[in-house]
Design an enzyme around this catalytic site. Structure first.
Site, PDB file in Angstrom:
ATOM      1  N   LYS A  37      48.558 -43.576  21.732  1.00 15.62           N
ATOM      2  CA  LYS A  37      50.000 -43.759  21.519  1.00 15.62           C
ATOM      3  C   LYS A  37      50.726 -43.708  22.862  1.00 15.62           C
ATOM      4  O   LYS A  37      50.144 -43.285  23.877  1.00 15.62           O
ATOM      5  CB  LYS A  37      50.541 -42.726  20.539  1.00 15.62           C
ATOM      6  CG  LYS A  37      50.327 -41.294  20.925  1.00 15.62           C
ATOM      7  CD  LYS A  37      50.789 -40.381  19.794  1.00 15.62           C
ATOM      8  CE  LYS A  37      50.566 -38.938  20.166  1.00 15.62           C
ATOM      9  NZ  LYS A  37      51.353 -38.019  19.380  1.00 15.62           N
ATOM     10  N   ARG A 135      55.452 -29.686  11.086  1.00 12.54           N
ATOM     11  CA  ARG A 135      55.985 -31.017  11.416  1.00 12.54           C
ATOM     12  C   ARG A 135      55.634 -31.914  10.228  1.00 12.54           C
ATOM     13  O   ARG A 135      55.979 -31.574   9.109  1.00 12.54           O
ATOM     14  CB  ARG A 135      55.335 -31.462  12.743  1.00 12.54           C
ATOM     15  CG  ARG A 135      56.109 -32.468  13.533  1.00 12.54           C
ATOM     16  CD  ARG A 135      55.482 -32.723  14.894  1.00 12.54           C
ATOM     17  NE  ARG A 135      54.129 -33.271  14.823  1.00 12.54           N
ATOM     18  CZ  ARG A 135      53.426 -33.661  15.891  1.00 12.54           C
ATOM     19  NH1 ARG A 135      53.919 -33.544  17.096  1.00 12.54           N
ATOM     20  NH2 ARG A 135      52.216 -34.164  15.752  1.00 12.54           N
ATOM     21  N   HIS A 164      46.945 -30.942  12.114  1.00 12.66           N
ATOM     22  CA  HIS A 164      47.181 -30.931  13.565  1.00 12.66           C
ATOM     23  C   HIS A 164      47.520 -29.509  13.988  1.00 12.66           C
ATOM     24  O   HIS A 164      48.224 -28.793  13.283  1.00 12.66           O
ATOM     25  CB  HIS A 164      48.338 -31.892  13.889  1.00 12.66           C
ATOM     26  CG  HIS A 164      48.507 -32.167  15.353  1.00 12.66           C
ATOM     27  ND1 HIS A 164      47.466 -32.551  16.167  1.00 12.66           N
ATOM     28  CD2 HIS A 164      49.603 -32.128  16.145  1.00 12.66           C
ATOM     29  CE1 HIS A 164      47.928 -32.736  17.407  1.00 12.66           C
ATOM     30  NE2 HIS A 164      49.213 -32.482  17.417  1.00 12.66           N
ATOM     31  N   ARG A 220      40.329 -35.940  17.339  1.00 15.74           N
ATOM     32  CA  ARG A 220      41.357 -36.892  17.811  1.00 15.74           C
ATOM     33  C   ARG A 220      41.786 -36.474  19.203  1.00 15.74           C
ATOM     34  O   ARG A 220      42.535 -35.511  19.353  1.00 15.74           O
ATOM     35  CB  ARG A 220      42.605 -36.847  16.911  1.00 15.74           C
ATOM     36  CG  ARG A 220      42.425 -37.261  15.486  1.00 15.74           C
ATOM     37  CD  ARG A 220      43.790 -37.291  14.785  1.00 15.74           C
ATOM     38  NE  ARG A 220      44.579 -36.099  15.015  1.00 15.74           N
ATOM     39  CZ  ARG A 220      44.509 -34.988  14.297  1.00 15.74           C
ATOM     40  NH1 ARG A 220      43.689 -34.905  13.270  1.00 15.74           N
ATOM     41  NH2 ARG A 220      45.275 -33.958  14.598  1.00 15.74           N
ATOM     42  N   TYR A 264      71.631 -40.826  48.712  1.00 16.13           N
ATOM     43  CA  TYR A 264      72.884 -40.538  48.000  1.00 16.13           C
ATOM     44  C   TYR A 264      73.331 -39.086  48.159  1.00 16.13           C
ATOM     45  O   TYR A 264      72.519 -38.176  48.032  1.00 16.13           O
ATOM     46  CB  TYR A 264      72.719 -40.816  46.503  1.00 16.13           C
ATOM     47  CG  TYR A 264      72.656 -42.272  46.151  1.00 16.13           C
ATOM     48  CD1 TYR A 264      73.705 -43.149  46.440  1.00 16.13           C
ATOM     49  CD2 TYR A 264      71.530 -42.782  45.496  1.00 16.13           C
ATOM     50  CE1 TYR A 264      73.636 -44.485  46.096  1.00 16.13           C
ATOM     51  CE2 TYR A 264      71.458 -44.120  45.133  1.00 16.13           C
ATOM     52  CZ  TYR A 264      72.515 -44.969  45.444  1.00 16.13           C
ATOM     53  OH  TYR A 264      72.439 -46.286  45.102  1.00 16.13           O
ATOM     54  N   CYS A 309      66.274 -42.011  44.475  1.00 16.23           N
ATOM     55  CA  CYS A 309      67.161 -43.054  43.928  1.00 16.23           C
ATOM     56  C   CYS A 309      66.467 -43.735  42.749  1.00 16.23           C
ATOM     57  O   CYS A 309      65.389 -43.335  42.339  1.00 16.23           O
ATOM     58  CB  CYS A 309      67.473 -44.103  44.987  1.00 16.23           C
ATOM     59  SG  CYS A 309      68.040 -43.417  46.549  1.00 16.23           S
ATOM     60  N   ASP A 311      65.065 -46.711  42.609  1.00 18.26           N
ATOM     61  CA  ASP A 311      63.757 -47.276  42.941  1.00 18.26           C
ATOM     62  C   ASP A 311      63.365 -47.106  44.405  1.00 18.26           C
ATOM     63  O   ASP A 311      62.568 -47.881  44.927  1.00 18.26           O
ATOM     64  CB  ASP A 311      63.618 -48.740  42.472  1.00 18.26           C
ATOM     65  CG  ASP A 311      64.879 -49.535  42.659  1.00 18.26           C
ATOM     66  OD1 ASP A 311      65.155 -50.398  41.829  1.00 18.26           O
ATOM     67  OD2 ASP A 311      65.601 -49.268  43.630  1.00 18.26           O
TER      68      ASP A 311
HETATM   69  C1  LIG Z   1      48.521 -36.025  15.403  1.00 18.57           C
HETATM   70  C2  LIG Z   1      47.950 -35.993  16.775  1.00 18.57           C
HETATM   71  N1  LIG Z   1      46.624 -35.924  16.930  1.00 18.57           N
HETATM   72  C3  LIG Z   1      46.054 -35.877  18.148  1.00 18.57           C
HETATM   73  C4  LIG Z   1      46.816 -35.902  19.291  1.00 18.57           C
HETATM   74  C5  LIG Z   1      46.140 -35.832  20.632  1.00 18.57           C
HETATM   75  O1  LIG Z   1      46.449 -34.635  21.307  1.00 18.57           O
HETATM   76  P1  LIG Z   1      45.884 -34.330  22.757  1.00 18.57           P
HETATM   77  O2  LIG Z   1      46.470 -35.332  23.669  1.00 18.57           O
HETATM   78  O3  LIG Z   1      46.346 -32.946  23.048  1.00 18.57           O
HETATM   79  O4  LIG Z   1      44.390 -34.451  22.676  1.00 18.57           O
HETATM   80  C6  LIG Z   1      48.207 -35.959  19.184  1.00 18.57           C
HETATM   81  C7  LIG Z   1      49.034 -35.950  20.386  1.00 18.57           C
HETATM   82  O5  LIG Z   1      50.160 -35.640  20.469  1.00 18.57           O
HETATM   83  C8  LIG Z   1      48.789 -36.000  17.880  1.00 18.57           C
HETATM   84  O6  LIG Z   1      50.115 -36.048  17.724  1.00 18.57           O
END
Ligand SMILES: Cc1ncc(COP(=O)(O)O)c(C=O)c1O
Length: 369
Positions: A37, A135, A164, A220, A264, A309, A311
């Site tokens: 992501k 969450r 999670h 994950r 600046y 700044c 860039d």
């Molecule tokens: C639902 C979920 N799973 C897994 C991950 C991966 O976490 P990490 O980058 O700490 O391994 C995230 C990251 O935010 C997440 O939101």
């Protein structure tokens, strides 16, 4: 790698990404879902996903449906799970692109099922359980009832279940163990009614390294895939490699007379005749507008002076007399024996390494090797 045409750029080592996926596979003995992501934590979602899949990670996790669709559009045919909310308006597209979505709410689940049924299709889903994160997710106490109900709906395939962790990056905190117990309790209830989905996942990177009980049959991982530490308390073991280096070129060099303002607000003023360089990097690239920063040049640390700044920013180069326009500067990564880590930048900016790399602007060219 030909970097001549760029004034600032990111170099991303896909070999490091593959190495890190292999490390996670070896440590956990599980399937690895690579979390890509936020543009692959700033590293570029598509090349990272391609590298991870090559390394044997058969799932990619994304935050939003658009991110999943971008992976499909790039030709990735791995399994993909949207970890966050999927709007009902996107469900038919998710089905047609063979994308799995997360379900955690009765009304949404019902809407998803109706949409799939009307299209005479089946939507692949993973149910999310809130075991303590506070969450997204069905509360663990209601999980059995929710999945009993969900499994009766036509149009949905419940292929996975997950939770999670809120504090896996603090291995001493007891919450992770409690969350594992709650999740395992839910799985036991489901198994007793033959309702347990086949794919079970809980561990993020920190849990993959520090909590063996959290493996189930998939982990994950995001931050560890990029070779970055989950936290200062949950360090990666040796063997993981950071994948990203941020470089720029020195674009100007001048000796200013004493008493000359730099950038600046003139908040930095030369005390004596000072040699000041500039690099074409600023807050619009994700380099924060804070004071007391450093970069690497000729394998030495150089101070950023004056305000950053949009860039550009200025460097004090009295101690690096050999510096010339065009020289390579490292903002994040290794130069010779010196290194500026994402963790160091995070500390400087009052944040975490995650935010440092996720904040790398889209306009930065990303070069892969
Ligand atoms: C639902 C979920 N799973 C897994 C991950 C991966 O976490 P990490 O980058 O700490 O391994 C995230 C990251 O935010 C997440 O939101």
């Amino acid at each position: 790698m030909d970097t001549n045409g760029y004034s600032t750029w990111l170099e991303i080592d896909l070999g490091a990404v593959q190495n890190n996926v292999h490390q996670l596979q070896q440590i956990t003995g599980c399937e690895v879902m690579t979390v890509v992501k936020a543009n692959g934590y700033g590293h570029g979602a598509i090349p990272i996903a391609q590298a991870a899949v090559k390394a044997g990670s058969s799932w990619c996790g994304v935050g939003r449906l658009e991110e999943a669709l971008a992976l499909r559009q790039a030709g990735l045919d791995c399994e993909i799970l949207v970890l966050g909310y999927t709007p009902p308006a996107g469900i038919l597209e998710a089905i047609s692109q063979n994308i799995s979505v997360t379900v955690y709410d009765q009304e949404l689940g019902e809407e998803y099922a109706q949409l799939a049924q009307h299209a005479h299709k089946c939507l692949r889903t993973h149910v999310k359980i809130d075991t303590g994160m506070g969450r997204l997710g069905v509360m663990s106490q209601s999980a059995l009832e929710f999945i009993r109900w969900l499994s009766r709906l036509k149009g949905l395939q419940i292929e996975g279940i997950f939770t999670h962790f809120a504090r896996a990056d603090e291995p001493q905190a007891s919450l992770t163990t409690q969350q594992i117990e709650r999740f395992s309790g839910v799985l036991d209830q489901l198994r007793s009614e033959s309702l347990c989905p086949p794919i079970i996942h809980a561990a993020n990177s920190a849990a993959a390294i520090y909590f063996h009980g959290a493996y189930f049959n998939m982990v994950r991982a995001g931050i560890a895939v990029y070779g970055l530490h989950p936290s200062s308390e949950a360090l990666l073991p040796p063997g993981f490699l950071p994948a990203l280096t941020w470089k720029a070129r020195l674009t100007s060099l001048k000796t200013f007379p004493p008493g000359h303002g730099i950038s600046y607000g003139s908040i930095y003023t030369t005390e004596k005749a000072e040699r000041i360089g500039t690099i074409p990097v600023g807050y619009a690239d994700g380099f924060r507008r804070v004071l007391q920063q450093q970069v690497l040049l000729h394998e030495q640390r150089a101070s950023v002076v004056g305000r950053v700044c949009m860039d550009q920013c200025a460097l004090q180069l009295d101690e690096i007399p050999q510096a010339r326009i065009g020289d390579e500067v490292v903002l994040l990564g290794q130069q010779g024996t010196e290194r500026i880590s994402a963790e160091e930048l995070g500390k400087r900016w009052g944040t975490v390494n995650y935010e440092v790399v996720c904040g790398l602007a889209n306009r930065l060219p990303r070069l892969y090797y």
